[in-house]
Design an enzyme around this catalytic site. Structure first.
Site, PDB file in Angstrom:
ATOM      1  CE1 TYR A  55      -9.758  -5.535  -6.411  1.00 56.62           C
ATOM      2  CE2 TYR A  55     -11.843  -5.894  -7.537  1.00 56.62           C
ATOM      3  CZ  TYR A  55     -10.658  -6.381  -7.022  1.00 56.62           C
ATOM      4  OH  TYR A  55     -10.376  -7.719  -7.110  1.00 56.62           O
ATOM      5  N   GLY A  57     -12.014   2.485  -2.792  1.00 56.20           N
ATOM      6  CA  GLY A  57     -11.947   2.652  -1.345  1.00 56.20           C
ATOM      7  C   GLY A  57     -10.845   1.769  -0.799  1.00 56.20           C
ATOM      8  N   GLY A  59      -8.911  -1.372   0.272  1.00 57.78           N
ATOM      9  CA  GLY A  59      -8.867  -2.794  -0.075  1.00 57.78           C
ATOM     10  C   GLY A  59      -9.568  -3.097  -1.385  1.00 57.78           C
ATOM     11  CG  HIS A  75      -5.563   4.063  -8.334  1.00 56.85           C
ATOM     12  ND1 HIS A  75      -5.755   4.204  -6.978  1.00 56.85           N
ATOM     13  CD2 HIS A  75      -4.692   5.040  -8.706  1.00 56.85           C
ATOM     14  CE1 HIS A  75      -5.033   5.225  -6.549  1.00 56.85           C
ATOM     15  NE2 HIS A  75      -4.380   5.754  -7.575  1.00 56.85           N
ATOM     16  CG  ASP A  76      -7.083  -0.849  -5.338  1.00 57.42           C
ATOM     17  OD1 ASP A  76      -7.008   0.380  -5.131  1.00 57.42           O
ATOM     18  OD2 ASP A  76      -8.026  -1.555  -4.930  1.00 57.42           O
ATOM     19  CG  ASP A 120      -2.459   9.055  -7.556  1.00 57.87           C
ATOM     20  OD1 ASP A 120      -2.723   7.845  -7.403  1.00 57.87           O
ATOM     21  OD2 ASP A 120      -1.964   9.764  -6.661  1.00 57.87           O
TER      22      ASP A 120
END
Length: 146
Positions: A55, A57, A59, A75-76, A120
């Site tokens: 996860y 990076g 995508g 975070h994604d 973030d």
């Protein structure tokens, strides 16, 4: 007009067109890298997180390989929630500061900026807490992230 002037003018125009085609780095991603550096006190360069696990990076899919990869998955997902609210998380600039115990969002009145900054800051602190396993950097995602 002299031929030399025309050549200079042509060179300037061509260089400006070339510069216009280079996409700018999304401001938020630059800020996110600063938050990561703040949280880990510069102990690990930000690029170490760009191709880590399933996860971290661009995508992400499958089962996270470890705690750090779960931070990236969270975070994604947070960015996904921001998008559902109509926010553009990779483009949302915000105000933050780096305190002794990590990054903090400050003086943010706009909902999207606050939401993205919180995504973030929480992720950066999670990265700093999670162990980094060199064996999970640049893995074969086709086989390990099913």
């Amino acid at each position: 007009m002299y031929p030399a002037h025309l050549l200079v003018l042509l060179a300037v125009c061509v260089s400006l067109l070339g510069a216009a085609s280079i996409p700018p780095q999304p401001l938020n991603l630059v800020q996110f890298s600063y938050l990561i550096q703040c949280a880990n006190h510069g102990s690990r360069a930000t690029w170490h997180y760009t191709d880590y696990g399933c996860y971290c990076g661009s995508g992400g899919s499958g089962t996270p390989v470890d705690e750090l990869d779960r931070c990236c998955q969270t975070h994604d997902n947070c960015y996904g929630e921001a998008e559902k609210k109509g926010c553009y998380p990779k483009m949302s600039a915000y105000d933050y500061y780096c305190g002794g115990d990590g990054p903090y969002c400050r003086n943010i009145r706009k909902e999207c900026q606050r939401f993205v900054c919180d995504c973030d800051a929480i992720a950066a602190k999670c990265f700093a807490r999670a162990p980094y396993n060199d064996a999970n950097w640049d893995i074969d995602t086709e086989t390990r992230c099913q």
